[in-house]
Write an enzyme that holds these catalytic residues in place. Structure first.
Site, PDB file in Angstrom:
ATOM      1  N   ASP A 509       0.803  -1.219   0.000  1.00 46.13           N
ATOM      2  CA  ASP A 509       0.000   0.000   0.000  1.00 46.13           C
ATOM      3  C   ASP A 509       0.834   1.266   0.000  1.00 46.13           C
ATOM      4  OD1 ASP A 509       1.056  -0.174   2.499  1.00 46.13           O
ATOM      5  OD2 ASP A 509      -0.806   0.249   3.575  1.00 46.13           O
ATOM      6  N   ASN A 510       2.136   1.174  -0.293  1.00 45.20           N
ATOM      7  CA  ASN A 510       2.935   2.393  -0.361  1.00 45.20           C
ATOM      8  C   ASN A 510       4.101   2.169  -1.310  1.00 45.20           C
ATOM      9  OD1 ASN A 510       5.558   1.853   1.471  1.00 45.20           O
ATOM     10  ND2 ASN A 510       3.775   0.840   2.380  1.00 45.20           N
ATOM     11  N   CYS A 565       2.457  30.122   0.746  1.00 45.26           N
ATOM     12  CA  CYS A 565       1.670  31.345   0.863  1.00 45.26           C
ATOM     13  C   CYS A 565       0.214  31.100   0.471  1.00 45.26           C
ATOM     14  CB  CYS A 565       2.272  32.446  -0.005  1.00 45.26           C
ATOM     15  SG  CYS A 565       2.217  32.127  -1.788  1.00 45.26           S
TER      16      CYS A 565
END
Length: 1260
Positions: A509-510, A565
């Site tokens: 899963d990764n 930002c």
């Protein structure tokens, strides 16, 4: 037995609970009785496709509140909109991320019939039960035969002779107790179909299928009809959802913001468009579009505007089977190399039906007579088509079809079970585009390359049984971090383990875990079958030694991150708001309390570290700690409410007022363009009101979590709106006046909001004094409790030693397994770190000993070492911890500031918790596709063109199959190699023999290293003394290591160049991995890499080369003298010391931080000596701070840096407008920035002054 019991335990907690208002599940063993079910359907007025009507007696809500007369809680008011919570969001969280609530409610009210309980039928039923439909009725008139054992995964030998439907119901019911499952074991009548919204037939003749389909098609409302079957390596599916079927969401993707055919608009000026009604647009361009309506009476458009896509319903007109089989239209293709295959298979399945109806049996496997008969029937049908007949019929394909027609293979059943299961979901919900109408698929490439005689079947079966595979299971990885293979020590998954495998199958899963397993498979030359799912999408990739590229050869681009930002000041979508909310959550409740504890635990060390840092980050940390322990310290729950109320005012009113004061609505950029232009949204401050449930919910969640960090009890009245509102009204909120000259970061490239100041050092000293005074007012041993926001069951392992192996059952907080508890032969827990009382008092974290019991288990898991795993389990999905409540409230209030559509708590959890959407149907399809490729791997003689990589999207539906990409071939002189090729050297050669061996191949090695230690570099004169030493002895001497017992070879890394002095860069050198798979004790891997190019002769000054070598050796040896020191115990297999989780010795071009272009760029810099030093250091040292100082002292760079600082200060001394403190600060700052230093000395004295002013203003 240990592993099995773990799965049983996990399954117990994964099982869904009964939905509110429902009775017990129906397990009808008496066959004929069918519970009358409420009927729900969807009909659409063809004149107005946007309107949807629901017909029937069933309510979409399946749960009712039991406390109608009681006051609703704040959570119900804030997130549920007054509606009862009828969906178990924790249980269905991943599925809800794909379907949404409305689709799930429709599924909960849907009744489905599955006829035919062989392999395909049980796969379809399994997927529907896991999806959570209201009921599934299993129909089958036949009994379980030995033949069925190979296809239906729920059958066992004790089921032989039983009715298939009755034999299946018990195990299927275990999958989901909330679904009512019943059975039918007698002949099915047309009238019985009226009880269902969808019917699926997997084993029915064509004549009966036409009859049932006619009834379903003409029924009012129509009943979705699906006919599907799997015959060997061939499969088909047909869908008919009625004369007019409305698809409400064609692709399931989120609506886009941009120019679309149907849009909702918000703008300034032309207010007539702000009524929220969809409008059609045309002539869409990147920055403009035309409205497809008369706007002459509208106001004048001024500026701005948000355009959001509105998905339009789509009406599909299905033809009944009787018509469609004669005029099938366009077939859905899966493999574009087989354009001509679907029309032929359309005839083949009709021919098979005719064959069975005439002979009453399927063709016998391997019978040429039956095959020829089927071919003859197909030819006759084709000739009867007239102008529509096929030009050519492939007899070889039909022969394969006939030979396997009797078989139902598991992989094919899994694949079609996923596809058809998804079609049923579409039929019941209107979500996603249906299959329209025929789909045919074959995988004849999975057949053995050489046809087997009947006598060969036994040997083929034995071959299958002997296959040793290693499955990195995602189901076994239910607790994802624990089961990441990357952290497992290599004395468990050692060389012998990998070498004994035949194939590795991934379901991880990764990406990091996938890359690790890929590197192991590349290293040991093992086939890897890779797969993954994302909602309705799935993909498979075949990694076959010497035939295909490896998984890590290509990478997806990194996810694009929103500028800082934008997240903090100018968000324009809900993702930005949730990112900000999670950041604020962690800052307020985790990082700041952790900083406070760090200070309170060791004030002297903490303040010393802050003084040494002396930067804006240290200043900010101190300010937050003082604020937390002094100005905002809470001693009662009323204090927590006050803190939460003031935070609301700060976040959603004061900050917005300051922002709009600094940048008014009519502000302009330096170019004269409006500052508040798309995608920026002009914000509006919020006015707090206790009558707004969402405002009150923020106060509740924030105050409860604040109380938790200070250890303050939470009163019961905190969750009741009236009493909480009364407490909030007591808070005095001070007035706010915006300040002038406030700097707000607008640079999208900025990486920090903290602004450096020349007064940082003085401010830090002042803050430390305040902090010391504050500490004196705190209670003795006062500590805060940081709150961590983590995903469900995120486990972090700390390896230790333990004498026993066992799996403890993870039951959560309330059912915590106490220390010393014995729960059976395989369960034990006696090494927990805390007492029972301490553990039970924790509402967020449980520490559990999790170790593995390999005894008696067939699972391939070599638990030979005494290992202990202490795991921390953080339970995010516990709704009582208020983590998601606060994050959702933070995000939604901020979204309200900027007029961004808000989301509910569930959607917030998906985004902030990074929950990966998952459904059973796409998982089943990926499983089937992988197993079809497994047949080819086991056979071992297939070519590249026989394998298939697949991408599928069941929502569209789309199936795309292609041949894998071959590995890149590197050529040198008369040699060529790929990443899979290996060169082997045996018999413990000397260093001279290794260099000569490479030289004979035209490769001049200038650097050889072992692990993180340099064995040889041509630039160091002392290394010539090592030429006649054996490589193994040299490794022991330099690296202080001996080969561990589980390793039978030595890995060395070589950097080479050819006779023309051309380096082998990352694109070619990586493919020159000279490693051995299995050899004698004195067999050596020789791996080519470029990470040690920093030691080439042209990368250091000659006068310092000898000292450089000594210093580098000391640093890389951990600062120890080589003589008389104890041997190091580090594993030698990791060539890159920076990545501690990467245990592979194989060089990867994508992970390399070095390249020839980068090297050339480095040489052009003004201070080449220091840059070369850093270039080497970044590759060799994982503890750069301490080793940098040591290395710098040894080779004289410290003196060079000191000279540079003096030169800078001399230049600054001429600037009379600077104070002494400012000159020192600027000189220190420039000394650490090579590029700025180059520019500074290139300027005139006048321009130097301008440069310094810009530096002080933070513009550089």
């Amino acid at each position: 037995m240990g592993i099995r019991r773990v799965f049983s335990s996990l399954l117990h907690y994964m099982l869904p609970r009964k939905r509110q208002g429902e009775g017990e599940a129906v397990n009808e063993r008496d066959s004929e009785i069918v519970t009358k079910k409420h009927h729900i359907s969807f009909s659409t007025d063809s004149k107005n496709t946007a309107e949807t009507k629901t017909v029937g007696t069933s309510s979409l809500g399946v749960g009712n509140s039991n406390n109608k007369g009681s006051e609703p809680t704040i959570m119900e008011m804030a997130f549920d909109n007054g509606k009862p919570r009828d969906i178990d969001e924790d249980l269905h969280s991943r599925q809800l991320a794909v379907y949404g609530r409305e689709t799930m409610r429709r599924l909960f009210a849907s009744n489905v019939l599955v006829s035919g309980m062989q392999g395909l039928g049980v796969e379809i039923a399994k997927n529907l039960i896991l999806a959570g439909v209201k009921s599934v009725t299993l129909h089958d008139e036949g009994t379980v035969e030995l033949w069925d054992m190979s296809s239906n995964f729920v059958f066992s030998e004790k089921d032989l002779g039983k009715n298939r439907a009755l034999a299946s119901i018990q195990k299927l019911q275990e999958l989901n107790n909330a679904v009512a499952i019943s059975t039918l074991t007698t002949k099915l009548s047309k009238e019985q179909l009226s009880d269902f919204q969808a019917v699926v037939f997997t084993d029915i003749n064509l004549e009966s299928a036409v009859e049932f389909n006619e009834y379903c098609h003409n029924h009012e409302p129509p009943i979705a009809f699906i006919k599907t079957e799997v015959r060997g390596l061939f499969g088909s599916a047909f869908c008919d959802f009625g004369p007019e079927f409305t698809v409400f969401d064609v692709d399931g993707e989120e609506p886009h913001t941009g120019w679309r055919s149907g849009c909702v608009l918000r703008n300034s000026g032309m207010t007539e468009l702000n009524d929220g009604k969809p409008r059609k647009i045309k002539n869409a361009r990147p920055y403009s579009f035309t409205l497809d309506e008369d706007t002459t009476t509208f106001g004048m458009y001024e500026r701005g505007g948000i355009v959001t896509q509105v998905k339009q319903p789509k009406v599909l007109n299905f033809k009944p089977l009787k018509e469609a089989i004669k005029d099938p239209g366009d077939f859905l293709l899966s493999d574009f190399s087989k354009f001509d295959r679907p029309p032929l298979l359309h005839l083949a399945f009709q021919s098979l039906d005719k064959f069975v109806s005439e002979l009453g049996r399927f063709p016998v496997a391997g019978s040429e007579e039956d095959a020829q008969r089927l071919i003859s029937i197909t030819s006759d049908i084709n000739e009867s088509l007239g102008d529509a007949k096929l030009d050519e019929i492939n007899p070889k394909l039909l022969r394969h079809f006939a030979f396997g027609a009797r078989a139902v293979l598991n992989p094919m059943a899994a694949m079609f079970g996923g596809i058809v299961g998804q079609e049923v979901v579409k039929a019941c919900s209107g979500k996603f585009h249906p299959l329209f109408q025929f789909f045919y698929f074959d995988s004849v490439e999975s057949l053995p390359t050489e046809l087997l005689d009947p006598s060969d079947f036994i040997s083929w079966k034995k071959k299958l049984e002997d296959v040793k595979s290693f499955c990195c299971w995602i189901c076994f990885c239910a607790f994802s971090e624990l089961c990441r293979i990357a952290w497992v020590p290599e004395n468990v998954f050692h060389d012998a383990f990998w070498e004994n495998l035949n194939v590795v199958i991934n379901a991880l899963d990764n990406v990091n875990a996938r890359l690790y397993v890929d590197q192991r498979c590349l290293y040991f030359q093992k086939p890897l079958l890779e797969s993954g799912t994302l909602g309705a999408k799935c993909n498979t990739q075949m990694v076959i030694p010497h035939l295909t590229e490896n998984y890590g050869a290509s990478r997806d681009p990194p996810e694009k991150q929103a500028p800082m930002c934008t997240v903090h000041s100018f968000p324009h979508n809900i993702d930005h708001c949730l990112t900000w909310a999670r950041s604020e959550f962690e800052g307020l409740l985790e990082k700041t309390p952790a900083e406070a504890n760090a200070y309170l635990s060791n004030p002297g060390e903490y303040t010393s570290a802050m003084r040494n840092a002396g930067d804006a980050q240290a200043r900010d940390n101190l300010e937050r700690v003082i604020e937390c322990l002094d100005r905002e310290r809470c001693e009662s729950f009323q204090d927590c409410i006050t803190w939460a109320r003031l935070k609301f005012e700060d976040y959603f009113a004061n900050r917005v007022k300051q922002l709009t004061f600094t940048f008014p609505e009519d502000a302009a950029t330096s170019t004269g363009a409006p500052f508040w232009s798309a995608p920026k949204r002009f914000p509006r401050p919020l006015q707090f009101s206790t009558t707004d449930s969402s405002h009150l919910h923020f106060i509740m969640a924030a105050s409860i979590l604040r109380a938790e960090t200070f250890g303050i009890p939470v009163p019961d009245w905190a969750k009741h709106p009236k009493k909480l509102a009364e407490a909030v009204d007591k808070v005095i909120v001070p007035d706010f006046e915006p300040k002038k000259d406030v700097k707000i970061v607008t640079d999208e490239k900025a990486t920090s909001l903290a602004t450096a100041s020349v007064d940082d050092v003085a401010v830090i000293n002042e803050l430390i004094l305040k902090l010391d005074q504050c500490r004196k007012t705190l209670p003795t041993n006062f500590r805060m409790k940081p709150i961590q926001f983590e995903k469900v069951f995120s486990l972090y392992a700390d390896m230790g030693f333990f004498d026993e192996y066992a799996w403890t059952e993870i039951r959560g907080i309330d059912e915590y397994v106490p220390c010393g508890w014995q729960g059976g032969d395989d369960l034990a827990s006696n090494s927990l770190n805390k007492s029972d009382d301490d553990m039970k008092n924790q509402s967020e974290v449980v520490k559990i000993v999790i170790v593995a019991d390999g005894g008696g288990s067939d699972f391939v898991w070599p638990y030979n070492a005494a290992e202990r795993v202490v795991a921390r389990v953080s339970i995010l999905d516990d709704d009582t911890n208020y983590h998601m409540d606060m994050i959702a409230a933070l995000a939604n209030m901020r979204a309200r500031n900027y007029s961004i559509p808000e989301v509910d708590k569930l959607k917030a959890k998906f985004i902030a918790g990074r929950i990966i959407p998952a459904i059973a149907t796409s998982t089943a399809m990926a499983t089937g596709l992988v197993c079809l490729e497994l047949y080819k791997v086991i056979d071992g003689s297939h070519k590249l063109e026989d394998y298939r990589n697949t991408f599928a999207n069941l929502a569209l539906p789309l199936f795309s199959m292609a041949e894998p990409v071959p590995p890149k071939v590197v050529k040198h002189q008369n040699m060529s190699w790929t990443v899979w090729d290996r060169w082997i050297i045996k018999d413990n050669p000397t260093l001279r023999e290794v260099l000569q061996w490479l030289a004979d191949k035209g490769l001049n090695a200038y650097s050889i290293s072992f692990g993180s230690c340099l064995l040889y570099n041509s630039m160091f004169p002392r290394h010539k003394d090592r030429m006649d030493k054996n490589v193994a002895d040299l490794a022991r001497e330099v690296a202080k290591v001996d080969l561990p017992p589980y390793r039978n070879h030595l890995d060395v890394v070589v950097a080479c160049e050819d006779d023309q002095d051309n380096d082998f860069g990352p694109s070619s050198l990586i493919t020159m991995i000279l490693s051995a798979l299995s050899c004698d004790k004195d067999c050596y891997h020789i791996e080519s890499d470029v990470w040690d190019q920093g030691l080439r002769p042209d990368r250091a000054t000659g006068e310092n080369a000898e000292g450089f070598a000594d210093a580098l050796h000391d640093v890389l040896s951990g600062g120890q003298d080589n003589r008389g020191t104890a041997p190091r115990t580090e594993s030698p297999q990791t060539p890159n010391p920076i990545d501690e989780n990467d245990h592979t010795s194989t060089y990867n071009p994508q992970t390399s931080t070095r390249s020839s272009d980068k090297s050339k760029k480095k040489r052009k810099q003004k201070n080449p000596g220091e840059d070369r030093f850093l270039d080497v250091l970044e590759n060799f040292c994982d503890k750069t701070d301490a080793r940098l100082a040591d290395l710098a002292k040894r080779i004289g760079f410290e003196q060079d840096a000191s000279s540079s600082r003096k030169a800078i200060y001399d230049a600054l001394d001429k600037m009379t407008f600077l104070t002494v403190e400012t000159k020192i600060a600027v000189a220190t700052q420039l000394s650490n920035k090579t590029n700025e230093l180059d520019i500074f000395f290139a300027l005139s004295d006048e321009n130097k002054a301008v440069f310094v002013k810009l530096l002080l203003e933070g513009k550089i």
